[in-house]
Design an enzyme around this catalytic site. Sequence first.
Site, PDB file in Angstrom:
ATOM      1  N   GLY A  84       0.218  -0.501  -4.972  1.00  0.00           N
ATOM      2  CA  GLY A  84      -1.097  -1.094  -4.787  1.00  0.00           C
ATOM      3  C   GLY A  84      -2.002  -0.739  -5.939  1.00  0.00           C
ATOM      4  O   GLY A  84      -2.119   0.435  -6.299  1.00  0.00           O
TER       5      GLY A  84
ATOM      6  N   ASP B 240      15.287  -9.513  -9.165  1.00  0.00           N
ATOM      7  CA  ASP B 240      15.518  -8.948  -7.833  1.00  0.00           C
ATOM      8  C   ASP B 240      15.301  -9.973  -6.733  1.00  0.00           C
ATOM      9  O   ASP B 240      15.943  -9.930  -5.699  1.00  0.00           O
ATOM     10  CB  ASP B 240      14.577  -7.752  -7.604  1.00  0.00           C
TER      11      ASP B 240
ATOM     12  N   CYS C 267       0.802  -1.232   0.000  1.00  0.00           N
ATOM     13  CA  CYS C 267       0.000   0.000   0.000  1.00  0.00           C
ATOM     14  C   CYS C 267       0.837   1.286   0.000  1.00  0.00           C
ATOM     15  O   CYS C 267       2.012   1.275   0.320  1.00  0.00           O
ATOM     16  CB  CYS C 267      -0.964   0.083   1.179  1.00  0.00           C
TER      17      CYS C 267
ATOM     18  N   CYS D  43       6.759 -12.383   5.584  1.00  0.00           N
ATOM     19  CA  CYS D  43       6.851 -11.060   6.209  1.00  0.00           C
ATOM     20  C   CYS D  43       5.517 -10.754   6.872  1.00  0.00           C
ATOM     21  O   CYS D  43       4.481 -10.874   6.242  1.00  0.00           O
ATOM     22  CB  CYS D  43       7.149 -10.004   5.155  1.00  0.00           C
TER      23      CYS D  43
ATOM     24  N   TYR E 155      12.868  -4.638  -3.864  1.00  0.00           N
ATOM     25  CA  TYR E 155      11.802  -4.813  -4.853  1.00  0.00           C
ATOM     26  C   TYR E 155      10.753  -3.718  -4.854  1.00  0.00           C
ATOM     27  O   TYR E 155      10.330  -3.250  -5.903  1.00  0.00           O
ATOM     28  CB  TYR E 155      11.096  -6.157  -4.606  1.00  0.00           C
TER      29      TYR E 155
ATOM     30  N   ASN F 175      -0.661   2.287   6.155  1.00  0.00           N
ATOM     31  CA  ASN F 175       0.220   1.399   5.393  1.00  0.00           C
ATOM     32  C   ASN F 175       0.990   0.558   6.406  1.00  0.00           C
ATOM     33  O   ASN F 175       1.620   1.112   7.298  1.00  0.00           O
ATOM     34  CB  ASN F 175       1.180   2.254   4.554  1.00  0.00           C
ATOM     35  N   GLY F 176       0.908  -0.747   6.270  1.00  0.00           N
ATOM     36  CA  GLY F 176       1.646  -1.607   7.192  1.00  0.00           C
ATOM     37  C   GLY F 176       0.778  -2.755   7.662  1.00  0.00           C
ATOM     38  O   GLY F 176      -0.188  -3.132   6.996  1.00  0.00           O
TER      39      GLY F 176
END
Length: 449
Positions: free
Chosen positions: A28, A351, A2, A387, A244, A102-103
Amino acid sequence: MCAIVGIYGNDNAARLASLALFSMQHRGQEATGISSSCGGKIYTKKDRGLVSEVFNNEALEYLKGNMAIGHNRYSTAGGDSILDAQPVFAKYKLGEISIVHNGNLINKDQVRNELIEQGAIFQTGMDTENLIHLIAKNTKDRLRDRIREALDKTIGAYCFIIQSRSKQFVIRDRYGIRPLSLGRLKSGGYIVASETCAFDLVDADFIRDVKPGEMLIFAEGHDEPESIQLFEPEYRPCAFEYVYFARPDSVINGKNVYRTREDMGKTLAKNDVNNSIKADMVIPVPDSGVPAALGYAAQSGIPFEYGIIRNHYVGRTFIEPTQEMRNMKVKMKLSPMKSLITGKSLLVIDDSVVRGTTSKRIVKMLKEAGAKEVHFRVASPEIKFPCYYGIDTPNQDELISHRMTKDEICEYIEADTLEYLSIDDLKNSIGNDTNYALESFDGDYFVTK
Ligand code: AMP
């Protein structure tokens, strides 16, 4: 993943927010939204789709006012509901409020269950809604105190921008995992955005990154935002932003993302010095492998060639639900330059390798197109852990490096050789002055507060 943006003190706030979101579309593509504030009322427009589709003139004219916040949503499996688009808007005791985030909040289920026990009703699956409830239930008179106490109960990687009818509150978690920068608009007022590439499009000067653990408050009658250090900083910016996710022209923590990727490629080349590979050309997997491939070519002296052509009208391959669809999409997206590669030994750079879908497909495609050898190089370490701090990765079982060794992966993707960067190489390429968040590579889930 995001993107978020906040514009404060500019009569074109919503228009500038939409431009900033447009420049951060890579963060996003599923849904986008903007809330503006004008005359004591918050106006919101959000929908599924790309920024250019959702924000036509009519939408932007509806979003009146000199302050606005915006969001681009990255699609994650199962969360395709329009309800999950942001900003999240609510009316509560102190008035109207709108939030972008965001997160990823790691204690979201626990907080949500406690709130539900106490009678809260949730409309979406988003962790962002927790914060709205925590703010609304609090009894403090000032919004800033309510936010502070709500954040005391919030654990995770987050950047929030909270807009009331007349103020904007910007918060970055104590670890500063996701990027967030502050700029001054040349046409007046301020911008806060996930990536500095947004500043270039709206003509803003970079001031500084929002500090880890900091809250900025924009309010009428104040020329400068007020800064409050909410939490003791423990800076751990996300290394995967450099690998990335971020756009190459963005600057995070003073480091240009493109330069760090180029350095990752140079390091791969240095590590190859003792290998007896005689590659004829360095080929990037477009677009994500391009800066690293340029770095590899510059360091090794092997010419850089566009040996794979990308069709830009195909969306991301990563989040397709079935493996068959993912395979097909890679084929639709990437095509080999036959005349260039037939009979040649290729050094191919991407990547990252996550599930191994892209790399396997690419090696097969290049060999079918006549490549003599394909040496695959990955400009990041092996991704062994999911992650939980805001990057969308699959379950651990789907991560190829969790299931297989490097040699097994090389055999599986049918490459002639395969090499990754080590974690130390990655840290050196980004800059060894900072302690990075590397949990996808080393499994260090360090977020506890
Ligand atoms: P895979 O095919 O599953 O091995 O994924 C690797 C490809 O996806 C690489 O070309 C990367 O550029 C890209 N990639 C890596 N991480 C992500 C992510 N979180 N979301 C979307 N694409 C990604």
